[in-house]
Write an enzyme that holds these catalytic residues in place. Structure first.
Site, PDB file in Angstrom:
ATOM      1  N   ASP A   1       0.835  -1.202   0.000  1.00  0.00           N
ATOM      2  CA  ASP A   1       0.000   0.000   0.000  1.00  0.00           C
ATOM      3  C   ASP A   1       0.873   1.256   0.000  1.00  0.00           C
ATOM      4  OD1 ASP A   1      -2.309   1.481   0.033  1.00  0.00           O
ATOM      5  OD2 ASP A   1      -2.624   1.295   2.186  1.00  0.00           O
TER       6      ASP A   1
ATOM      7  N   ASN B   1       1.403   3.411  -2.890  1.00  0.00           N
ATOM      8  CA  ASN B   1       1.990   3.854  -4.171  1.00  0.00           C
ATOM      9  C   ASN B   1       1.520   5.261  -4.537  1.00  0.00           C
ATOM     10  OD1 ASN B   1       3.053   1.309  -4.323  1.00  0.00           O
ATOM     11  ND2 ASN B   1       1.774   0.609  -6.015  1.00  0.00           N
TER      12      ASN B   1
ATOM     13  N   ARG C   1      -0.058   9.191 -10.011  1.00  0.00           N
ATOM     14  CA  ARG C   1      -0.168   7.931  -9.241  1.00  0.00           C
ATOM     15  C   ARG C   1       0.520   6.768  -9.950  1.00  0.00           C
ATOM     16  NH1 ARG C   1      -3.741   7.409  -5.326  1.00  0.00           N
ATOM     17  NH2 ARG C   1      -4.101   5.242  -5.866  1.00  0.00           N
TER      18      ARG C   1
ATOM     19  N   HIS D   1       3.034   3.398  -8.919  1.00  0.00           N
ATOM     20  CA  HIS D   1       2.894   1.966  -9.226  1.00  0.00           C
ATOM     21  C   HIS D   1       4.161   1.442  -9.917  1.00  0.00           C
ATOM     22  CE1 HIS D   1      -1.124   2.196  -7.821  1.00  0.00           C
ATOM     23  NE2 HIS D   1      -1.626   2.833  -8.867  1.00  0.00           N
TER      24      HIS D   1
ATOM     25  N   GLU E   1     -11.823  -4.799  -5.576  1.00  0.00           N
ATOM     26  CA  GLU E   1     -12.345  -3.429  -5.415  1.00  0.00           C
ATOM     27  C   GLU E   1     -11.560  -2.409  -6.262  1.00  0.00           C
ATOM     28  OE1 GLU E   1     -11.665  -5.439  -2.669  1.00  0.00           O
ATOM     29  OE2 GLU E   1     -13.778  -5.966  -2.424  1.00  0.00           O
TER      30      GLU E   1
ATOM     31  N   TRP F   1     -11.196  -2.196  -9.273  1.00  0.00           N
ATOM     32  CA  TRP F   1     -11.870  -1.818 -10.532  1.00  0.00           C
ATOM     33  C   TRP F   1     -12.582  -0.485 -10.402  1.00  0.00           C
ATOM     34  CZ3 TRP F   1     -10.177  -4.593 -14.399  1.00  0.00           C
ATOM     35  CH2 TRP F   1      -9.877  -5.938 -14.224  1.00  0.00           C
TER      36      TRP F   1
ATOM     37  N   LEU G   1      11.617 -20.121  -4.486  1.00  0.00           N
ATOM     38  CA  LEU G   1      10.478 -19.333  -3.998  1.00  0.00           C
ATOM     39  C   LEU G   1       9.250 -19.472  -4.917  1.00  0.00           C
ATOM     40  CD1 LEU G   1       9.396 -16.952  -2.129  1.00  0.00           C
ATOM     41  CD2 LEU G   1      10.232 -15.420  -3.925  1.00  0.00           C
TER      42      LEU G   1
ATOM     43  N   ARG H   1      -5.628  -2.119   8.391  1.00  0.00           N
ATOM     44  CA  ARG H   1      -6.769  -2.803   7.750  1.00  0.00           C
ATOM     45  C   ARG H   1      -6.308  -4.064   7.039  1.00  0.00           C
ATOM     46  NH1 ARG H   1      -8.223   2.461   6.247  1.00  0.00           N
ATOM     47  NH2 ARG H   1      -7.102   2.329   4.280  1.00  0.00           N
TER      48      ARG H   1
ATOM     49  N   GLU I   1       0.871 -13.727  11.983  1.00  0.00           N
ATOM     50  CA  GLU I   1       1.371 -12.544  12.681  1.00  0.00           C
ATOM     51  C   GLU I   1       1.237 -11.363  11.713  1.00  0.00           C
ATOM     52  OE1 GLU I   1       2.425 -12.308  15.832  1.00  0.00           O
ATOM     53  OE2 GLU I   1       1.880 -14.416  16.061  1.00  0.00           O
TER      54      GLU I   1
HETATM   55  C1  FPP Z   1      -1.719   0.212  -3.435  1.00  0.00           C
HETATM   56  O1  FPP Z   1      -1.293   1.537  -3.485  1.00  0.00           O
HETATM   57  C2  FPP Z   1      -1.194  -0.561  -4.547  1.00  0.00           C
HETATM   58  C3  FPP Z   1      -1.913  -1.117  -5.548  1.00  0.00           C
HETATM   59  C4  FPP Z   1      -3.379  -1.001  -5.622  1.00  0.00           C
HETATM   60  C5  FPP Z   1      -1.335  -1.860  -6.648  1.00  0.00           C
HETATM   61  C6  FPP Z   1      -0.082  -2.621  -6.341  1.00  0.00           C
HETATM   62  C7  FPP Z   1       0.716  -2.700  -7.590  1.00  0.00           C
HETATM   63  C8  FPP Z   1       2.067  -2.620  -7.671  1.00  0.00           C
HETATM   64  C9  FPP Z   1       2.933  -2.598  -6.496  1.00  0.00           C
HETATM   65  C10 FPP Z   1       2.764  -2.532  -8.961  1.00  0.00           C
HETATM   66  C11 FPP Z   1       2.562  -3.619  -9.922  1.00  0.00           C
HETATM   67  C12 FPP Z   1       2.655  -4.983  -9.372  1.00  0.00           C
HETATM   68  C13 FPP Z   1       3.288  -5.991  -9.982  1.00  0.00           C
HETATM   69  C14 FPP Z   1       3.197  -7.357  -9.434  1.00  0.00           C
HETATM   70  C15 FPP Z   1       4.071  -5.770 -11.193  1.00  0.00           C
HETATM   71  P1  FPP Z   1      -2.374   2.686  -3.623  1.00  0.00           P
HETATM   72  O2  FPP Z   1      -2.423   3.076  -5.036  1.00  0.00           O
HETATM   73  O3  FPP Z   1      -3.661   2.259  -3.022  1.00  0.00           O
HETATM   74  O4  FPP Z   1      -1.710   3.806  -2.745  1.00  0.00           O
HETATM   75  P2  FPP Z   1      -2.446   4.934  -1.912  1.00  0.00           P
HETATM   76  O5  FPP Z   1      -3.216   4.229  -0.816  1.00  0.00           O
HETATM   77  O6  FPP Z   1      -1.324   5.755  -1.383  1.00  0.00           O
HETATM   78  O7  FPP Z   1      -3.330   5.670  -2.861  1.00  0.00           O
END
Ligand code: FPP
Length: 250
Positions: free
Chosen positions: A25, A27, A38, A42, A72, A74, A136, A199, A212
């Site tokens: 979380d 990004n 944003r 990512h 969610e 989407w 892995l 959460r 854990e």
């Molecule tokens: C949450 O951050 C992250 C995501 C919804 C997507 C996760 C995707 C990646 C880490 C990149 C691509 C993954 C792979 C496997 C190549 P957020 O956008 O909800 O952040 P925020 O809460 O700060 O808005």
């Protein structure tokens, strides 16, 4: 990819979890803090995926499940969804040979048939190419929701009962677990969530019953190899009782 020589050696940790699950979380907030879109968050987050995957391999962790796209998600703007799917497709295409070199087996959980066809194809190809690797296991949760998984599990149970393959009296947590997307993997021992939110966000609801939980304030794009090792060290300090009592205090 960083060569082995560039990477800090993993610390010696007394207790290594077999399965680590991560809610990646932050990004968006990372990008915002840098005045970037944003999608830049990512992209940077995909680099952290690589860093954490390498760190898992170096510690000898067997399974890593990453929450890459929830049911969610989407609801996000179409442009962000497209960017995430493109990033996923590129990641799969460009990293499969690296996964081969690092003996990583790729797997995926979620309602995969609702993903864009191009992603499904890339996913299928990576899974096929890495299926015999025995290091892995990297499991991507894609179009994944814990409640949806449990409902799909219930549908599967009903089908098996109707076909005479399962006696309802035999249904217990172990049997039900065989009807979930995660039936091939052990439950996570440790759940890590970045960006400080307290959460679960519909992630692996059934499977994390006894996991854990380590929550760090670091945003996913800034989460480092050392932060990951610190989370594993925190796990190693915990006493897991699974509803029982401590051996030392019993
Ligand atoms: C949450 O951050 C992250 C995501 C919804 C997507 C996760 C995707 C990646 C880490 C990149 C691509 C993954 C792979 C496997 C190549 P957020 O956008 O909800 O952040 P925020 O809460 O700060 O808005």
């Amino acid at each position: 990819m960083a060569s082995d020589a560039d990477r800090s050696p993993p610390p010696k940790i007394a207790k290594i979890p077999q399965h680590v699950a991560v809610i990646m979380d932050g990004n968006g907030r990372w990008a915002q803090s840098k005045g970037k879109p944003r999608t830049a968050g990512h992209r940077e987050g995909a680099q952290t995926v690589r860093t954490v995957t390498e760190a898992c391999g170096d510690l000898g962790i067997d399974y890593l499940t990453l929450y890459a796209f929830s049911s969610e998600n989407w609801k996000r703007p179409k442009s962000e969804i497209t960017a995430l799917m493109t990033l996923l497709e590129r990641f799969l295409k460009s990293r499969t040979s690296e996964m081969q070199t690092n003996n990583i087996r790729l797997q995926a959980i979620g309602r995969l048939s609702d993903l864009p066809k191009r992603c499904q194809k890339a996913l299928h190809e990576s899974i096929q190419a890495t299926k015999d690797n025995d290091g892995l296991t990297l499991i991507l949760a894609l179009n994944y929701g814990g409640r949806e998984e449990i409902l799909d599990g219930i549908r599967s149970v009903i089908r098996h009962v109707q076909e005479g393959l399962l006696d309802v009296a035999m249904l217990d947590p172990e049997v039900f677990g065989k009807h979930l997307y995660t039936r091939y993997y052990p439950d996570p021992d440790l759940l890590i969530r970045t960006s400080g939110e307290m959460r679960i966000s519909n992630f692996l609801l059934w499977q994390i019953s006894y996991a854990e939980i380590v929550i760090t304030d670091k945003l996913w794009p800034e989460f480092t190899r050392e932060d990951f090792f610190a989370a594993i060290e925190e796990y190693a300090r915990r006493q897991r009782r699974f509803g029982g009592v401590n051996e030392e205090t019993s």
